[in-house]
Design an enzyme around this catalytic site. Sequence first.
Site, PDB file in Angstrom:
ATOM      1  N   GLY A  94       8.158   1.449  -3.592  1.00  0.00           N
ATOM      2  CA  GLY A  94       8.983   0.624  -2.721  1.00  0.00           C
ATOM      3  C   GLY A  94       8.857  -0.839  -3.045  1.00  0.00           C
ATOM      4  N   VAL A  96       8.317  -4.923  -1.148  1.00  0.00           N
ATOM      5  CA  VAL A  96       7.868  -5.680   0.013  1.00  0.00           C
ATOM      6  C   VAL A  96       8.693  -6.953   0.107  1.00  0.00           C
ATOM      7  CG1 VAL A  96       5.922  -6.788   1.158  1.00  0.00           C
ATOM      8  CG2 VAL A  96       5.544  -4.758  -0.236  1.00  0.00           C
ATOM      9  N   ASP A 206      -7.549   0.607  -4.470  1.00  0.00           N
ATOM     10  CA  ASP A 206      -6.844  -0.303  -5.378  1.00  0.00           C
ATOM     11  C   ASP A 206      -7.248  -1.747  -5.081  1.00  0.00           C
ATOM     12  OD1 ASP A 206      -5.138  -0.967  -7.475  1.00  0.00           O
ATOM     13  OD2 ASP A 206      -3.400  -1.212  -6.177  1.00  0.00           O
TER      14      ASP A 206
END
Length: 855
Positions: A94, A96, A206
């Site tokens: 996606g 942001v 991450d």
Amino acid sequence: MHTDQWKQIKDVLAEVLAIEPEGRQRFLDESGLSMDVRSEVDSLLRFEDESADLMQVSAVEFSKDFVADDDGSLSGTEIGPYRLIRELGHGGMGAVFLAERIDGKFQQKVALKLLKREMNTSALRRHFEQEREILASLEHPNIARLLDAGMSDDKLPFIAMEYVDGLPIDEYCETRGLDLNARLELFRTVCSAVDFAHRNLVIHRDLKPSNVLVTNDGVPKLLDFGISKIISKEYADADAATITRMGVMTPSYASPEQLRREGVTTLSDVYSLGVVLFELLSGHRPFEDKENDLREIYGAIIEKEPPSPSSMIATGVPSSVVMSDDEKGPSDTKANIGRRTGAAQISLSSQSVRGDLDNIVLKALRKEPERRYSSAGNLSDDIARHIQGLTVTARPNTFSYRASKFVGRNRISVVAAGIVLLAVLAGIATTLWQARVAAAERDRARQQAQKAERINAYMQNILNFNNPHWLSSNPERNLKATVAEAMDEAIKRIDTDLANEPEVEAEILFTLAFSFNNQGQHAKADELLKKSIAKFDQALGPRNVRSMQASVIVADILSMSGKYQESSAKYETAVDYFRTKVIEDRTQSKWLAIAMNDLGSIYNLQGRYQEAEDITQESVEHVMNITGQDRYAVPIVWANLGTIRGDRGDIDAGIDFFNKALNEMKLTGGDQRLEGAIAKMNLGKVYNFKGDYKASERSFLEGQAILEKIVGMDNVFGMFMMFHLTNSYIGQTRYDDALSQIERIDQLQKELFPGGHIVSAYLDQVRGTIQTRTGAIAKGEITLRAALDGVKKSYKDPSQEIALVKHSLGENLIAQKRFDEARLVLTEAVEGYVKTRGPSHPFTKRCDEMLASIP
């Protein structure tokens, strides 16, 4: 390919990718797909396998090749109560956006994460929802908060998060010119946020500078839990594993176990924090010279030891980089090779980082997870110790090292004292020093004596319980009261009696718990130990010696309950603690040896035989230095080595170790105590492996006699003693005796473990074997398949337990003349034995012989 077929393919592919590889073909076989759709899905799955290396690049890099950058066409789009202003970043799943609230309730800017239209599959929606649940559970001042979540008009899920206007932590440190301590304190704040997430059962997976933004006010905020993992069974691992395969993790910051696609734990985040700290201190990443080649960076992280941060400041070249003069260009120097992070402006000197900070970073970057810091909090604590000038756990705590730290903290005082000492007579100084030491020792001895006196008085009161005198603590003045009743009464009153004496209360609770544990009353012992640990922490501060000793016994109880994962985690924490503690206090060698030995037992039960032998051999090195009554630990360690050797198929060596242990126990009468009974039981197991069932029965019955004399059989020790005796009876074809034992064990395990225990699956395997050999073959198959389902709930292949049940199931299928099925099951059993017990183990050989006998 029609549009509706392509939609079906996309949905099926998303579901398949969420399943572990070994289960995918079975899912497709049972899905009833048309030939065209099935063929297309199979070809896409083959492409996924062939593209494994490619798919490890970061999602942002991967998506650049086929997803166009936002050209501003989405700016102004309304999503729920928000209007998009501009894109802040995008990746494989996606994008942001910076967005503003437009519903008029209040003014607010948010970071709005929107799932891409082409990624809007059921599997990724579930992952998106999981991310929302993770964010909702993390309320911390240094973690970007979840503000809202919903669905756009065209059914795309979105998450609205706190918008952090700041710089990545490495850029912030450089642009603000932060000195060493300021960087370390900033990093400790990040560790606090990560530790909070871990304590809330969330792993980030991450961690990197771009996911830690620092505001203008200097407040770090942890972002992007997009590939986080909840440490809970509420969420299947499949979705998270799929996302990781899509390459969302960043290889340069990923731990070796992540790159090997092994189980990811909180220790993987500790590794990533180590890389971030390395970069904040040196301006480099440990293996940045390998980052142009994906295979090289993987190989370096998994196999090569990282350089120290201070060496990277000094040279700018990892130790693995060697250039000949011919390879250097006219402008090449060692100082600028591989600089990619703005390190040319690094304001720290190699001297300021060398030593403790090097060791702290390198401990966080250990290849083996168990050798890293056990938590982000412990990493932060060690940095705090360095800042305060105290000794750190990341290096040996030698006298010279402690002395150098003391001088560093008190440099002016030390110099002044040196001048005074030169002017003062050595005899006077020595006398004064001795007087101070004597006074301190006297005060310490007085405190210890007072504590011992108080403990002794309370314990005497317990033993005086059946005294009919009016001062007795027994409310019934019962002459026949037992010590067990006295202990129960003491537990009821102890909080009131010792309300202002937490250390005394902790010691008494510890003693009572130890006694209950050795009586087989493990639930009561566990409850008292946890109260004891809380009181010790209250009196002595967190992570004290007595609390850690109590936690070793808690781990023992978890082990006996079949909770091996929880148990091994506690043992590993204790081993890390006592490894450091024993340097300054040799009396803790016993506890270090015990924790190592017990950890070796758990590794052995988990089929991690080499690790089990390595840690147990290390335990031997420590236990041999123990003298006096604590030498009871020596035969316990030898007996554990006997178990490990026996499980690996070295039967004669296993028997030799047990005999050595029992002979040592006889010197002190220990062969007639609980430890002797357990040694007899484990020796009997090895005789069972050998096929000497008469010898194994004799050993089990001798151990049982000891148990009946000291604690009885209605406990976990008795349960396992009877279980192994059952196997001896089966080996002698005494099936009625075996079934009689099984009924006793089944009843006992239900009483001891109402919530269930792995031994129930073991009993099914034994029942099924007896049914097969006594003619109830069809019933035996049903029982054995139930056993297989049971062991698979607690173990994953390769597993000796799974192999054993498959061995018995194969025997059953041969008896039914279902030879093809038997051949398949026995082949799997042999493979399981080879991977866990080894090719030379008697079980492996017997199973292989059974497989070869199939017509």
